[in-house]
Design a protein around this motif. Structure first.
Motif, PDB file in Angstrom:
ATOM      1  N   THR A 145      53.792  32.924  36.076  1.00 42.22           N
ATOM      2  CA  THR A 145      53.458  31.761  35.265  1.00 42.22           C
ATOM      3  C   THR A 145      54.595  30.740  35.348  1.00 42.22           C
ATOM      4  OG1 THR A 145      54.487  32.475  33.181  1.00 42.22           O
ATOM      5  CG2 THR A 145      52.257  33.305  33.661  1.00 42.22           C
ATOM      6  N   GLY A 146      54.272  29.472  35.094  1.00 39.48           N
ATOM      7  CA  GLY A 146      55.294  28.444  35.245  1.00 39.48           C
ATOM      8  C   GLY A 146      55.759  28.325  36.678  1.00 39.48           C
ATOM      9  N   ALA A 147      54.829  28.489  37.618  1.00 43.78           N
ATOM     10  CA  ALA A 147      55.185  28.591  39.033  1.00 43.78           C
ATOM     11  C   ALA A 147      55.702  27.288  39.619  1.00 43.78           C
ATOM     12  CB  ALA A 147      53.981  29.081  39.835  1.00 43.78           C
TER      13      ALA A 147
ATOM     14  N   MET B 202      46.238  42.352  38.707  1.00 40.84           N
ATOM     15  CA  MET B 202      47.663  42.166  38.976  1.00 40.84           C
ATOM     16  C   MET B 202      48.428  43.484  38.816  1.00 40.84           C
ATOM     17  SD  MET B 202      48.242  38.998  39.868  1.00 40.84           S
ATOM     18  CE  MET B 202      46.731  39.228  40.835  1.00 40.84           C
ATOM     19  N   THR B 203      49.495  43.628  39.607  1.00 41.88           N
ATOM     20  CA  THR B 203      50.392  44.778  39.479  1.00 41.88           C
ATOM     21  C   THR B 203      51.523  44.491  38.503  1.00 41.88           C
ATOM     22  OG1 THR B 203      49.969  45.241  41.818  1.00 41.88           O
ATOM     23  CG2 THR B 203      51.774  46.443  40.772  1.00 41.88           C
ATOM     24  N   HIS B 204      52.068  43.261  38.566  1.00 43.17           N
ATOM     25  CA  HIS B 204      53.179  42.862  37.702  1.00 43.17           C
ATOM     26  C   HIS B 204      52.952  41.433  37.214  1.00 43.17           C
ATOM     27  CE1 HIS B 204      55.414  46.333  39.194  1.00 43.17           C
ATOM     28  NE2 HIS B 204      55.315  45.881  40.437  1.00 43.17           N
ATOM     29  N   VAL B 205      53.696  41.073  36.155  1.00 44.01           N
ATOM     30  CA  VAL B 205      53.683  39.703  35.625  1.00 44.01           C
ATOM     31  C   VAL B 205      55.117  39.222  35.473  1.00 44.01           C
ATOM     32  CG1 VAL B 205      53.082  38.212  33.676  1.00 44.01           C
ATOM     33  CG2 VAL B 205      51.502  40.032  34.387  1.00 44.01           C
ATOM     34  N   VAL B 206      55.389  38.010  35.951  1.00 43.55           N
ATOM     35  CA  VAL B 206      56.660  37.336  35.696  1.00 43.55           C
ATOM     36  C   VAL B 206      56.335  36.082  34.900  1.00 43.55           C
ATOM     37  CG1 VAL B 206      58.690  36.225  36.674  1.00 43.55           C
ATOM     38  CG2 VAL B 206      57.679  38.215  37.828  1.00 43.55           C
ATOM     39  N   HIS B 207      56.802  36.044  33.658  1.00 41.76           N
ATOM     40  CA  HIS B 207      56.445  34.958  32.739  1.00 41.76           C
ATOM     41  C   HIS B 207      57.588  33.960  32.668  1.00 41.76           C
ATOM     42  CE1 HIS B 207      54.605  32.758  29.609  1.00 41.76           C
ATOM     43  NE2 HIS B 207      55.205  33.334  28.589  1.00 41.76           N
TER      44      HIS B 207
END
Length: 315
Positions: free
Chosen positions: A6-8, A63-68
């Motif tokens: 997110t916030g890419a 999704m496998t992972h999330v980076v917020h």
């Protein structure tokens, strides 16, 4: 590995995207401005904080992972408390609840040392520092941390972590570091010799590497990590590095702080002055102990950022 970022399109988010892509990850990119991400990406609009739960479940599905990385930073002078809560608390909580329910891997949330300490307080900060945020932004980041970790705890999970960052520098930086670079870009002598504060900073590249490391390393996640370049640097040296990169002579004059503080108050800059004289040292020992390598050439990188910025203006 499939990672939602997110916030890419943000200051750090775009570097996280680059690092993960270079590592071979399959990415889904969420942004309020998805048109900036270009074609050829799995790109989705970031839901509003008050969107239906189904929107967040759709965002995190498969999704496998999330980076917020998404959030509202403290360089927005017109932001209200409600704005900060919506972006940093409610949105983070909604995303974390959806991810905890169906994402199999890790959730990494970018946060700030403002979640635990005010800008004008002198202290050493590590993962055990007792939170005492002193501004609306800091309180929103701290509550966002609590809500994310609680969402995972409710599911009996411990694979969410908060990465607290000191002031981050890099191309496109804002906030106090950008202000210092503007101050440095003048031929006039500056009374910065009285700026006795020592500060931990972190390059945007090092922050992105820390995120990649937390996703990939095999040890169980801790709830909180603190990042930083090493060693910390003096505020006067930061301005000196900017002046070097801008091709300006140092011209830093040691004026007693007792004279500068009243002058700063008259000019309406007392809070800024006090923040520049505070010493805030972040200890990244936990990250380092787990195999992450910090940036060590802070002043050289600051000078290079100033040089490149000036070159673009002259081009």
């Amino acid at each position: 590995m499939k990672v939602l970022v997110t916030g890419a399109t943000g200051f750090i988010g775009r570097l996280v995207v680059r690092h993960l892509r270079e590592a071979g990850a399959e990415l889904r990119l969420a942004s309020r401005r998805p048109e900036k991400l270009g074609p050829g990406n799995d790109t989705v609009p970031m839901p509003n904080f008050d969107a239906p739960a189904a929107a967040f479940l759709a965002l995190t599905r498969d999704m496998t992972h999330v980076v917020h990385c998404a959030g509202l930073n403290n360089d927005r002078g017109n932001a209200t408390e409600a704005d900060y809560r919506a972006a940093n608390v409610e949105l983070s909580a909604r995303l974390a609840h959806a991810a905890a329910a169906q994402v199999s891997g890790r959730f990494i949330q970018l946060s700030s040392i403002r979640a635990v300490i005010g800008a004008r307080v002198s202290a050493t900060i590590d993962e055990n520092t007792l939170p005492a945020p002193q501004c609306v932004y800091g309180r929103s980041k701290r509550e966002g941390e609590i809500r994310v970790l609680s969402a995972y705890a409710l599911q009996g999970r411990s694979d969410a972590a908060v990465l607290r960052l000191p002031p981050v520098y890099g191309s496109g930086m804002k906030g106090n570091l950008a202000t210092l670079m503007r101050l440095a870009d003048t031929g006039l002598p500056l009374p910065t010799g009285a700026l006795t504060g020592i500060r931990s900073l972190m390059s945007s590249e090092a922050a992105a590497r820390a995120v990649s490391h937390l996703l990939a390393h095999s040890a169980p996640l801790r709830p909180v990590y603190v990042g930083a370049d090493v060693p910390p640097v003096a505020v006067a040296a930061i301005i000196g590095a900017f002046r070097s990169g801008l091709g300006r002579p140092p011209r830093l004059i040691a004026v007693p702080a007792g004279l500068m503080r009243p002058a700063a108050a008259v000019l309406g800059r007392r809070a800024f002055w006090d923040s520049m004289t505070a010493t805030q040292i972040c200890d990244p020992s936990l990250l380092v102990s787990e195999g992450w390598l910090p940036e060590t050439g802070t002043l050289e990188r600051l000078a290079e950022i100033a040089r490149l910025g000036k070159s673009r203006l002259l081009a």
